[in-house]
Scaffold this motif. Structure first.
Motif, PDB file in Angstrom:
ATOM      1  N   ARG A 155      31.735 -22.692  38.199  1.00 29.92           N
ATOM      2  CA  ARG A 155      30.401 -22.552  38.376  1.00 29.92           C
ATOM      3  C   ARG A 155      29.601 -24.035  38.384  1.00 29.92           C
ATOM      4  O   ARG A 155      28.681 -23.898  38.950  1.00 29.92           O
ATOM      5  CB  ARG A 155      30.145 -22.536  37.224  1.00 29.92           C
ATOM      6  CG  ARG A 155      29.727 -21.440  36.498  1.00 29.92           C
ATOM      7  CD  ARG A 155      29.325 -20.065  36.899  1.00 29.92           C
ATOM      8  NE  ARG A 155      27.976 -19.792  36.270  1.00 29.92           N
ATOM      9  CZ  ARG A 155      27.773 -18.373  36.733  1.00 29.92           C
ATOM     10  NH1 ARG A 155      27.763 -17.360  37.345  1.00 29.92           N
ATOM     11  NH2 ARG A 155      26.084 -18.995  36.597  1.00 29.92           N
ATOM     12  N   ASP A 185      31.188 -15.597  34.583  1.00 33.51           N
ATOM     13  CA  ASP A 185      30.820 -16.497  34.131  1.00 33.51           C
ATOM     14  C   ASP A 185      30.921 -16.686  32.862  1.00 33.51           C
ATOM     15  O   ASP A 185      30.766 -17.469  31.733  1.00 33.51           O
ATOM     16  CB  ASP A 185      29.044 -15.476  33.699  1.00 33.51           C
ATOM     17  CG  ASP A 185      29.286 -14.602  33.305  1.00 33.51           C
ATOM     18  OD1 ASP A 185      30.098 -14.008  32.660  1.00 33.51           O
ATOM     19  OD2 ASP A 185      28.299 -13.596  33.290  1.00 33.51           O
ATOM     20  N   HIS A 231      22.357  -6.368  35.172  1.00 39.41           N
ATOM     21  CA  HIS A 231      21.400  -6.953  35.301  1.00 39.41           C
ATOM     22  C   HIS A 231      20.495  -5.212  35.808  1.00 39.41           C
ATOM     23  O   HIS A 231      20.042  -5.336  36.410  1.00 39.41           O
ATOM     24  CB  HIS A 231      21.347  -6.924  36.626  1.00 39.41           C
ATOM     25  CG  HIS A 231      22.251  -9.320  36.836  1.00 39.41           C
ATOM     26  ND1 HIS A 231      21.871  -9.535  35.975  1.00 39.41           N
ATOM     27  CD2 HIS A 231      22.561  -9.319  37.405  1.00 39.41           C
ATOM     28  CE1 HIS A 231      21.815 -10.469  35.800  1.00 39.41           C
ATOM     29  NE2 HIS A 231      23.417 -10.959  36.985  1.00 39.41           N
TER      30      HIS A 231
HETATM   31 MG    MG Z   1      26.035 -13.773  36.414  1.00 38.68          MG
END
Ligand code: MG
Ligand code: RTP
Length: 140
Positions: free
Chosen positions: A87, A120, A54
């Motif tokens: 998740r 993820d 990110h």
């Molecule tokens: Mg993430």
């Protein structure tokens, strides 16, 4: 499907509010087993490396500051379809969009201070587990 491992972080907003046990109860109730766990204070370099994907995002600096603002609990979870299952238990990134009963719906303060991280994909799960734990620390 066989047992699958995923990497989890209980984030500083949650440790600050003494929610480690409440979050672990939700993890275990979902059928995920906590096979490794430790509390630690992340360094700035560790937080930058962990969320390196990110780096170019506008929220990156704030995210790193948040992740080092207090202790975290890093964990390895194991269960059937463990990555997707966790998740689901976590809920959407933005707690306003998270489903009822999820960790983020119940505990998150904001889209940033959203109480938990979960891997993820299988590749990121393997990388993240290896970054924080030695194989000998994983007791399935
Ligand atoms: Mg993430
Ligand atoms: P995570 O990686 O922590 O499991 O969360 P995620 O997959 O649901 O969300 P991701 O897009 O990977 O974002 C990583 C973390 O960055 C913070 N964030 N802040 N201010 C914002 O708009 C914003 N967006 C994301 C959150 O802490 C998010 O979990």
């Amino acid at each position: 499907m066989a047992l699958q491992r995923t990497f989890s972080i209980i984030k500083p907003d949650a440790t600050a509010r003494n929610l480690t046990g409440a979050i672990n109860a939700k993890i275990e109730a979902a059928g995920l087993r906590i096979i490794a766990q430790k509390r630690m204070q992340l360094s700035k370099a560790q937080a930058e490396t962990f969320y390196g994907v990110h780096k170019a995002r506008p929220f990156f600096n704030d995210l790193v500051s948040f992740m080092i603002s207090g202790p975290v609990v890093v964990q390895v979870l194991e269960g059937e379809n463990g990555i997707a299952k966790y998740r689901d238990v976590m809920g959407a990134t933005n707690p306003e969009q998270a489903e009822a009963g999820t960790i983020r719906k119940e505990f998150a303060e904001s889209i940033e201070a959203n109480s938990v991280h979960g891997s993820d994909a299988p590749e990121t799960a393997a990388e993240e587990i290896a970054y924080f734990f030695a194989g000998i620390e994983l007791v399935g």
